[in-house]
Design an enzyme around this catalytic site. Structure first.
Site: not given
Length: 773
Positions: A470, A589, A602
């Site tokens: 990630h 979230y 993000t």
């Protein structure tokens, strides 16, 4: 393959007559072709750097300016107002004629004028891209200013852009005012706190805003001036690379194959087509041939995350990891039955066709040799905690054959696992998709190299999937590659009737190179780093539960006819599901992107709002009227859309507070407010997987070729991870994860928690009291 010939291209032996040289002409030919291929790539990159540097202008526009200036001078009209003459005066006077001096000075003036125009156009383009009013206008209604703005954007971007053409023209992410951020934060936590706790939080926020925040904000604004993006570098370092816990399950995520279709059941053939398609994508990336993603067809998204998609590995460190990225690499690392291989992707400077790759992968599948001592479970080091892996890497893999083999993996284009299991073949069978998800997320904990930018998994039945690291990029970037790969594999490369790759393989190719390891006993025994990492990883993997299912009762088609955002609809449904499951609300979230700004990643949309909780409570009230529920639902959906727009345009909450917290730590300032904010757990973490970023085939004509999407593990030990993909008009696929060790009993996401309230049971539109309009 040229690299494999380097060792045998030149051989010599010492004889009584002297040195006897032996020259392999084929090897030299391959080296020559590889060198030509490498220089071609360099020239293409240099050309693309120039083209993107002058966008929206072009070399032809320079020629037009030169011709126009020369024509004006020929007609005895001086457009330079005397500058051409001054330039001619500064040039050396030893040249042949006055005409030569005039021509050179004209070209120099024209070039300067053209460069000045380029800078002006790029400045205008950045100002245009800073306008975000279009996002806040009602759907179907466009103001005159927005129409004018779109027209100007079309004029400014009339040239077909390359992938990075807009990068330097994108605006910087703005730093929001502290007062606005705190006001939005307090609004977001109001439905989660009782009056006393909210009053306490309000007091902490007020103290922070008045006393601590002004100083922190000044430093943050200063950082925003001299960095490209004031969030992204800290986000990558502190959220990802400094994490010391396992990245498997906790950070990495996965992507699945087509939901209903398997193009070929032959493992080697499917692997070959998929690998070839991915390298074709990498070639397009290198050449900048992939157009940037555009909103409204005119607003470019930042493309910088794509740079590290291939040839990238996360390297463990004791305090923080680092990202190793290479400009180019020509091989692939492959794992099968506990053995590691190095497979060359090129021969003679040309990419191997799928038929050759199928032959190479089949050679691996047919190899009967057993794993070397300690080799089979070696990748467990990448699945466990980061510090033991960093220590083991420095101790056992810093020299000798272990370093050579590890370099082959870390410097590979990506990692491929030829899995012995079969998954995802029958999505309607209970538990099929759940096992598929768990296999992709963690596998056996030692058969994926979790540090690679992504691991491609090809199962024995031909199904494919990926496990992605990630830190280097977010899921939409991998999703873009994934859509290209699936479409290219099926609709462009294709297979023979027997399921094999098209074409005839070249049997003279050297077989894949088996990687050699020399692992000492202390690296293999039970108390070794490998064994400890495997125990930690297995405990983590066994604690994760999944429920993946396709909801086909309706999709975005019906939701849009209700004049509602599909994403807002699903987020509100998730709030209702969680409340029915737990009897309370939680901090939620939802990932949003900030790629309208340069190097944006993000932002968080806090989906649990006062409006959504009011609607959920009305659904729990047996006396609630249909009209009242409709009104509350509409208000909740509009609020969610507003929060999403604010997050996308740089007015989010969490990244700003995160950076303020880091500044406070650097300055040694204690902030009870920030400490409390960052300690709040996200018990419901959600994300939407993008669909049809590329229009490579018509989903209406091929409805069976919908993607299954992807998912991730739960963020909190007592929370849920929910990923969903809105595919086509009548399908929504969910990936719900939780932990068996969740407080309060087993967390079986098949019922979205212990009480057995299933997400799929909460989605029928009648349950929300909404009727199509």
């Amino acid at each position: 393959m040229a690299e494999a010939h380097q060792a045998v291209a030149f051989q010599f032996t010492v004889t009584p007559e002297g040195l006897d040289f032996q020259l392999s002409r084929e090897a030299v030919r391959q080296l020559y072709l590889a060198a030509v291929h490498s220089w071609k790539k360099r020239l293409v990159r240099a050309k693309n750097s120039f083209l993107t540097g002058v966008y929206p202008a072009s070399p032809s526009s320079w020629m037009v300016v030169v011709a126009a200036t020369a024509g004006s001078c020929y007609c005895q009209v001086d457009p330079s107002l005397g500058l051409i003459a001054r330039i001619r005066h500064w040039l050396p006077h030893g040249w042949d004629s006055l005409g030569t001096l005039t021509a050179v000075s004209t070209v120099l003036f024209s070039t300067g004028a053209w460069l000045a125009a380029v800078l002006l156009f790029r400045r205008v383009l950045r100002l245009l891209l800073s306008y975000h009013g279009w996002m806040f206008e009602p759907h179907g209604h466009m103001s005159r200013s927005t129409r004018l703005w779109i027209a100007l954007m079309k004029v400014m971007s009339i040239r077909k852009p390359l992938l990075y053409s807009f990068q330097s023209s994108l605006p910087k992410l703005p730093v929001p005012p502290v007062k606005a951020t705190i006001a939005r934060y307090l609004e977001s936590v109001r439905p989660l706190l009782d009056d006393d706790k909210y009053a306490e939080m309000e007091a902490l926020a007020k103290e922070f805003q008045e006393q601590t925040a002004p100083r922190l904000q000044r430093y943050l604004r200063l950082k925003s001036w001299w960095t490209t993006n004031y969030v992204s570098d800290w986000w990558e370092e502190y959220v990802y690379l400094r994490g010391r816990s396992p990245i498997m399950v906790n950070s990495n995520y996965y992507a699945m194959d087509f939901l209903y279709v398997t193009p070929s059941p032959i493992q080697a053939a499917r692997a070959a087509n998929v690998v070839h398609a991915m390298i074709l994508y990498r070639r397009r990336l290198d050449r900048g041939e992939i157009p940037p993603m555009m909103a409204l067809g005119v607003v470019p998204m930042c493309s910088y995350q794509s740079e590290r998609m291939f040839n990238t590995t996360r390297v463990p460190g004791k305090e923080a990891d680092t990202l190793l990225h290479l400009a180019d690499t020509k091989h692939l690392a492959v794992y099968h039955k506990g053995r590691y291989y190095k497979v060359w992707l090129y021969y003679g400077g040309q990419l191997l066709p799928p038929a050759d790759l199928e032959m190479q992968f089949q050679r691996i599948l047919d190899d009967p040799s057993p794993p070397q001592p300690g080799e089979e479970r070696l990748a467990a080091l990448t699945a466990g905690e980061r510090v033991p892996w960093a220590e083991a890497r420095a101790r056992f893999f810093s020299r000798g054959p272990n370093k050579v083999a590890l370099d082959a993996i870390e410097r590979a284009a990506f990692f491929l696992t030829l899995d012995e299991e079969e998954h995802g073949q029958d999505p309607a069978r209970p538990g099929c998709m759940d096992a598929y998800a768990k296999s992709l997320l963690h596998g056996r904990c030692y058969d994926r190299w979790f540090d690679k930018s992504f691991t491609l998994v090809v199962y024995k039945n031909g199904k494919v999937g990926a496990n992605a690291e990630h830190s280097w990029a977010d899921a939409p970037i991998v999703g873009h590659l994934w859509e290209f790969m699936l479409a290219t594999d099926t609709f462009q490369l294709g297979y023979t009737e027997g399921g094999h790759c098209k074409g005839d393989p070249r049997t003279q190719l050297s077989p894949p190179q088996r990687l050699r390891w020399d692992l000492p006993p202390e690296c293999q025994a039970v108390p070794c780093p490998q064994g400890a990492s495997l125990r930690v990883a297995r405990a983590l993997a066994e604690d994760v539960d999944f429920c993946c299912f396709a909801f086909s009762t309706f999709g975005k088609g019906l939701i849009k006819r209700c004049r509602t955002s599909p994403d807002a609809f699903i987020q509100i449904a998730l709030q209702l599901a969680h409340f029915r499951d737990k009897g309370r609300f939680c901090l939620t979230y939802e990932a949003s992107m900030t790629r309208l700004f340069r190097e944006g990643r993000t932002e968080t949309v806090r989906s649990c709002t006062s409006e959504s909780t009011a609607f959920v409570r009305s659904m729990a009230d047996p006396h609630g009227s249909r009209s009242e529920r409709q009104r509350l639902f509409k208000a909740a959906a509009e609020k969610h859309q507003q929060l999403y727009r604010l997050a996308m345009t740089g007015a989010g909450i969490d990244r700003h507070l995160f950076c303020l917290y880091l500044v406070s730590r650097y300055l040694g300032t204690q902030s009870p407010f920030l400490a409390k904010v960052l300690a709040e757990p996200w018990r419901l973490s959600t994300s939407q997987t993008p669909q049809q970023q590329l229009k490579m085939f018509d989903l209406n004509k091929f409805p069976d070729h919908v993607s299954s999407g992807g998912g991730f593990g739960p963020v909190a030990d007592d929370g849920y991870g929910v990923s969903y993909i809105i595919a086509g008009e009548n399908l929504i696929t969910f990936h719900v994860s939780s932990k068996f060790s969740m407080t309060g009993g087993a967390a079986a996401p098949r019922g979205f928690g212990g009480p057995g309230v299933a997400v799929r049971d909460l989605l029928p539109i009648k349950a929300l009291g909404v009727t199509p309009l």
